[in-house]
Motif scaffolding. Structure first.
Motif, short mmCIF file in Angstrom:
data_model
loop_
_atom_site.label_atom_id
_atom_site.label_comp_id
_atom_site.label_asym_id
_atom_site.label_seq_id
_atom_site.Cartn_x
_atom_site.Cartn_y
_atom_site.Cartn_z
N GLN A 600 54.12 41.59 37.96
CA GLN A 600 53.07 41.80 36.97
C GLN A 600 51.75 42.25 37.59
O GLN A 600 50.95 42.91 36.94
N PRO A 602 48.86 40.64 38.24
CA PRO A 602 47.72 40.33 37.37
C PRO A 602 46.39 40.56 38.10
O PRO A 602 46.28 40.34 39.31
N LYS A 603 45.38 40.97 37.35
CA LYS A 603 44.09 41.33 37.95
C LYS A 603 42.96 40.43 37.49
O LYS A 603 41.84 40.55 37.99
N THR A 604 43.23 39.56 36.52
CA THR A 604 42.18 38.66 36.02
C THR A 604 42.73 37.25 35.89
O THR A 604 43.96 37.03 35.92
N GLN A 605 41.81 36.29 35.73
CA GLN A 605 42.21 34.91 35.54
C GLN A 605 43.07 34.75 34.28
O GLN A 605 44.06 34.01 34.27
N ASP A 606 42.69 35.44 33.22
CA ASP A 606 43.47 35.34 31.97
C ASP A 606 44.88 35.86 32.16
O ASP A 606 45.84 35.30 31.61
N GLU A 607 45.04 36.94 32.93
CA GLU A 607 46.38 37.48 33.19
C GLU A 607 47.18 36.53 34.08
O GLU A 607 48.39 36.35 33.89
N ARG A 609 46.94 33.36 34.06
CA ARG A 609 47.30 32.22 33.23
C ARG A 609 48.64 32.41 32.53
O ARG A 609 49.32 31.47 32.16
N GLN A 610 49.05 33.68 32.36
CA GLN A 610 50.30 33.98 31.65
C GLN A 610 51.52 33.90 32.56
O GLN A 610 52.65 33.99 32.07
#
Length: 639
Positions: A600, A602-607, A609-610
């Motif tokens: 994935q 991810p590039k952010t904290q929200d991403e 988190r998934q």
């Protein structure tokens, strides 16, 4: 991080909103809502949803009910008491039989921000006193304790002075006197219900046939408890049992062909064989370590720690090793000797593939194993009833070895898991390479007749010489060349005759005399075969070392070049973190989480988190590192 998690405060907040007030308890059952359980699963443990019966078990124990949970290794048993421990008021007392298991579980909980501790003989007097003080102060959500410590008057009086959320009895099969992991202290754990009748109890195990379940219920006083039984099936494990020829050479071929560089366990029956096999594998260039109860405790602990923390270690061990080992990436379990029971075999092989990825359960099995196990039962000083139970369990194990139908279905049937629509698994050696069956009635009659004509005083090797017409010194000494059975089986090679004898012993047509160095005797069951009233179908000898198509050991094979590079960088970072924190690498993150990160990116904290396996505490603790690693790797790849 704005939503950083103080787990102590978080668990208190959950409890405040979860329980009804005392005034309402006459009208409704006080229980934490399952939405709160799901919040804990997501925020603390980082998983999006419950699996199987986890939610039902958690709701039941959170409501204050007792239960017995049978769930396969890797099925998520720990969450069944860890989440209720965070939902309910007080501390959960977890009874666990092994110090190493307790320490690893507590280390993993600390990484999640959960307030947990151990109280066992590994602690100094001062350290134990500090744990006791914090327990009384309400500073723990879970306390892991050995049964020996729990049963002391001091400890029982100690916990009587603090609110208790629940009692969790892990590895509950240890209560069974018929079992392979019997611990006498477990029998006395009924004291928990007697001293604390209002505290819910959850007993958990991955291994229990019908008789063992009954014994657990009886011994622990769980007559009113709810029973949760998950499927015993471990579809990711491939079962393979082959005829023993040269066991060391067969093992080495298996390891080099299918498991080069993988972590795994090799089980042997004796301590001497453990040490010799480990030394031999090391000489062949493998990273092999021994483990058995006769070793120096410090060396044994060091070897176990290396197995848990390093990659690609092959642990050669007796059954003293393994209970509670939660290393997720064990890719194989091999047996060089026959286990005593299907329960033992299932428990030991279940240590492979806890992460759900492809794993192998491989065993070599021969005539000597059958004779040795039967001799051990006969020579034991156990009471007759125990010997009879042990003999029945061995018979079931032999049937599994000799079956001509799906091994997985045979095992599931043993544990009482049968339905009309169950189909062959397609992932065991019998399914992948179906054995040929032949009518061996005449050959079996020849073998039985030879046993009788020779006076029922000789072992397999001598009987085969008679059948094949081999004029050895011993045959001549006993004048067995004059027997009517001399030479009547010369058309079959020795290895086929050995397979015939092995199978008819397994079928109970012959028994081995422990006092006469394995001399074979006719049994009552052989009478109908000799009279021609019963036919006998046998398996043709399997190809020793038959290699199946190598499966990907994990989803790693599905990663592209970029994802594989990210995976390697994440693994290197994880190893560094694990070393700094003094924990196994999988305690930081499981391989499955790293694979998902690599895919994935991810590039952010929200991403982040998934991603499964990243809870609030780990997001707060490691999120910045992960984003930096992924960004820098991507940047480097673009350049």
């Amino acid at each position: 991080m704005e939503q950083s998690l103080n787990c102590a405060a978080y668990s208190r907040e959950i409890r405040e909103i979860a329980f009804l007030t005392e005034e309402n308890q006459d009208h409704a059952v006080a229980t934490p809502g399952m939405s709160n359980a799901l919040n804990i699963l997501k925020e603390v443990f980082g998983y999006p949803a419950f699996r199987g019966q986890q939610a039902e078990v958690i709701e039941h124990i959170a409501r204050g009910g007792d239960c017995l949970v049978l769930m396969p290794t890797g099925g998520g048993k720990s969450l069944c008491y860890q989440i209720p421990a965070l939902l309910r008021d007080g501390v959960a007392i977890v009874v666990s039989p092994l110090i190493a298991l307790m320490q690893n579980q507590v280390a993993a909980l600390h990484e999640l921000g959960v307030r947990a501790a151990v109280l066992n003989s590994s602690l100094s007097q001062q350290a134990a006193a500090e744990v006791e003080q914090k327990l009384l102060a309400g500073d723990y959500d879970l306390l892991y304790v050995a049964p020996e410590r729990l049963l002391t008057a001091r400890f029982l009086n100690l916990i009587a002075r603090t609110p208790i959320a629940l009692f969790a009895i892990d590895e509950a099969h240890c209560v069974s006197q018929w079992g392979h992991d019997f611990r006498p202290e477990y029998i006395q754990l009924s004291v928990l219900h007697e001293r604390f009748p209002e505290v819910p109890r959850i007993a958990l195990t991955a291994t229990a046939d019908m008789d063992t379940r009954k014994e657990i219920i009886e011994r622990l006083g769980l007559d009113e408890a709810r029973l949760f039984v998950s499927s015993f099936d471990r579809p990711n494990i491939r079962y393979q049992i082959i005829d023993k020829a040269n066991s060391r050479a067969q093992l080495l071929s298996f390891l080099r062909t299918e498991h080069s560089g993988d972590a795994g366990i090799v089980y042997c029956l004796s301590r001497k064989k453990v040490e010799e096999t480990a030394a031999w594998l090391t000489a062949q260039g493998l990273r092999a370590l021994p483990y058995h109860a006769g070793m120096d405790m410090q060396e044994r602990s060091q070897n176990q720690e290396r197995f848990l923390r390093e990659e690609g270690i092959v642990m050669v061990a007796t059954i003293a090793f393994g209970m509670g080992i939660d290393k997720p990436d064990v890719r194989f379990v091999a047996h060089l000797d026959l286990p005593k029971s299907i329960e033992g075999y299932y428990q030991e092989t279940g240590r492979a593939g806890r992460d759900g990825q492809a794993a192998n359960a491989w065993m070599v099995y021969g005539l000597g194993d059958v004779i040795q196990q039967r001799r051990m039962i006969e020579e034991s000083e156990a009471q007759l009833k125990f010997k009879q139970v042990a003999a029945r369990k061995l018979e079931a194990m032999l049937s599994l070895c000799e079956t001509t139908t799906c091994r997985r279905l045979r095992m599931l049937s043993y544990f009482g898991e049968t339905t009309d629509d169950m189909a062959a698994c397609g992932n065991c050696d019998v399914c992948l390479n179906p054995p040929q069956v032949w009518d061996a009635t005449v050959e079996v009659q020849k073998a039985l007749s030879c046993v009788y004509r020779a006076g029922q005083n000789f072992g397999t090797g001598h009987l085969i010489d008679i059948l094949r017409g081999n004029l050895t010194e011993r045959v001549k000494e006993w004048h067995h060349d004059r027997l009517t059975t001399f030479g009547i089986g010369k058309e079959l090679p020795e290895k086929t005759w050995r397979a015939v004898f092995r199978q008819i012993i397994a079928l109970g047509l012959l028994s081995a005399d422990s006092e006469s160095h394995g001399a074979l005797h006719l049994t009552e069951a052989s009478r109908s075969v000799l009279k021609g009233q019963q036919t006998v179908q046998l398996r043709l000898q399997t190809q020793a070392g038959h290699a199946f198509e190598k499966r990907p050991s994990s989803d790693l094979m599905l990663l592209d070049a970029t994802e594989r590079y990210l995976w390697e960088q994440l693994r290197a970072w994880r190893a560094k973190m694990a070393k700094e924190h003094g924990v196994p690498a999988y305690v930081i993150f499981h391989d499955a989480t790293l694979r998902e990160l690599a895919r994935q990116c991810p590039k952010t904290q929200d991403e982040l988190r998934q991603v499964s396996g990243i809870g609030a505490r780990k997001l707060d603790k490691y999120g910045g590192y992960l984003i930096e690693i992924l960004r820098s790797c991507e940047s480097g790849l673009r350049q």
